[in-house]
Design a protein around this motif. Sequence first.
Motif, mmCIF file in Angstrom:
data_model
loop_
_atom_site.group_PDB
_atom_site.id
_atom_site.type_symbol
_atom_site.label_atom_id
_atom_site.label_comp_id
_atom_site.label_asym_id
_atom_site.label_seq_id
_atom_site.Cartn_x
_atom_site.Cartn_y
_atom_site.Cartn_z
ATOM 1 N N TYR B 32 -9.409 8.556 11.074
ATOM 2 C CA TYR B 32 -8.123 7.714 10.602
ATOM 3 C C TYR B 32 -7.267 8.604 9.618
ATOM 4 N N TYR B 36 0.197 8.738 2.083
ATOM 5 C CA TYR B 36 0.795 7.932 1.167
ATOM 6 C C TYR B 36 1.747 8.603 0.135
ATOM 7 N N GLN B 38 3.790 8.811 -3.623
ATOM 8 C CA GLN B 38 3.811 8.239 -5.116
ATOM 9 C C GLN B 38 5.020 8.746 -5.548
ATOM 10 N N LYS B 42 4.953 5.526 -10.280
ATOM 11 C CA LYS B 42 4.675 4.241 -9.600
ATOM 12 C C LYS B 42 3.266 4.363 -8.880
ATOM 13 N N ARG B 43 3.079 3.445 -8.152
ATOM 14 C CA ARG B 43 1.734 3.554 -7.357
ATOM 15 C C ARG B 43 1.827 4.232 -6.019
ATOM 16 N N PRO B 44 0.789 4.619 -5.466
ATOM 17 C CA PRO B 44 0.950 5.287 -4.209
ATOM 18 C C PRO B 44 1.236 4.045 -3.120
ATOM 19 N N LEU B 46 1.695 3.540 1.184
ATOM 20 C CA LEU B 46 1.492 3.965 2.534
ATOM 21 C C LEU B 46 2.828 4.062 3.246
ATOM 22 N N ARG B 51 -3.973 7.492 14.145
ATOM 23 C CA ARG B 51 -5.581 7.312 14.522
ATOM 24 C C ARG B 51 -5.850 8.580 15.546
ATOM 25 N N PHE B 89 0.386 12.545 -0.571
ATOM 26 C CA PHE B 89 -1.031 12.536 -0.282
ATOM 27 C C PHE B 89 -1.284 12.375 1.197
ATOM 28 N N ALA B 96 -12.055 4.245 9.863
ATOM 29 C CA ALA B 96 -10.991 3.562 9.791
ATOM 30 C C ALA B 96 -10.553 3.386 8.181
ATOM 31 N N GLY B 97 -10.350 2.397 7.524
ATOM 32 C CA GLY B 97 -10.026 2.400 6.151
ATOM 33 C C GLY B 97 -11.062 2.627 5.319
ATOM 34 N N LEU B 100 -11.964 6.435 2.270
ATOM 35 C CA LEU B 100 -10.831 7.508 2.438
ATOM 36 C C LEU B 100 -10.763 8.722 1.441
ATOM 37 N N PHE B 102 -8.857 11.915 -0.091
ATOM 38 C CA PHE B 102 -7.571 12.414 -0.110
ATOM 39 C C PHE B 102 -7.410 13.586 -0.675
ATOM 40 N N GLY B 105 -2.600 16.488 -2.909
ATOM 41 C CA GLY B 105 -1.139 15.946 -3.110
ATOM 42 C C GLY B 105 -0.272 17.287 -3.016
#
Lengths: 113, 112
Positions: B32, B36, B38, B42-44, B46, B51, B89, B96-97, B100, B102, B105
């Motif tokens: 997966y 993202y 950002q 601010k916040r990241p 999606l 997949r 990122f 899957a989730g 993660l 990362f 960036g």
Amino acid sequence: DADVTQTPRNRITKTGKRIMLECSQTKGHDRMYWYRQDPGLGLRLIYYSFDVKDINKGEISDGYSVSRQAQAKFSLSLESAIPNQTALYFCATSVGRGRDEQFFGPGTRLTVL
Amino acid sequence: GENVEQHPSTLSVQEGDSAVIKCTYSDSASNYFPWYKQELGKRPQLIIDIRSNVGEKKDQRIAVTLNKTAKHFSLHITETQPEDSAVYFCAASYNAGNMLTFGGGTRLMVKP
């Protein structure tokens, strides 16, 4: 709107102090995560929880602890803060069960002097 | 554990040009791969994910490609606009989730 919130948004503290960062969510998600963000290092997972009775260490858990007080609340503690824990901390949530998007809170900027 | 490398760390393009950001991963079990965005302060969020059973996915001006053999995946943004300026990122997960990992960036700057 359902959201992820974090308190405090900014915090300055001194070496050796105990600090708690709080995360709350109204999304109804089971899964919650804590990340720290440092320039050039992306987001690194500290701890995660898939439900109230589940706590798992992430990539960088040393020096941190967490508590999942309820489905909606996930707190991160630094028992004795040190300067290299200065960073931007994000909480995130996800539904799980094949729906993998993580929704991030606004972040907490922590400075340890 | 998984290791994700992301390049370049900064990318400057003219408005209207295309931008490509590349990531490599180390764990062949990863299945997966989300991206993202950002924005400053601010916040990241999606923007797209893929997949391992799919080689390419598109959503308007953004697309992601995945090469499982080479263990790399890329984000393509066409007809860039100033509002595309942000840090992007990539990430990878074997389940899957869960867990993660990362990349470091990429700061994308779109010049008007």
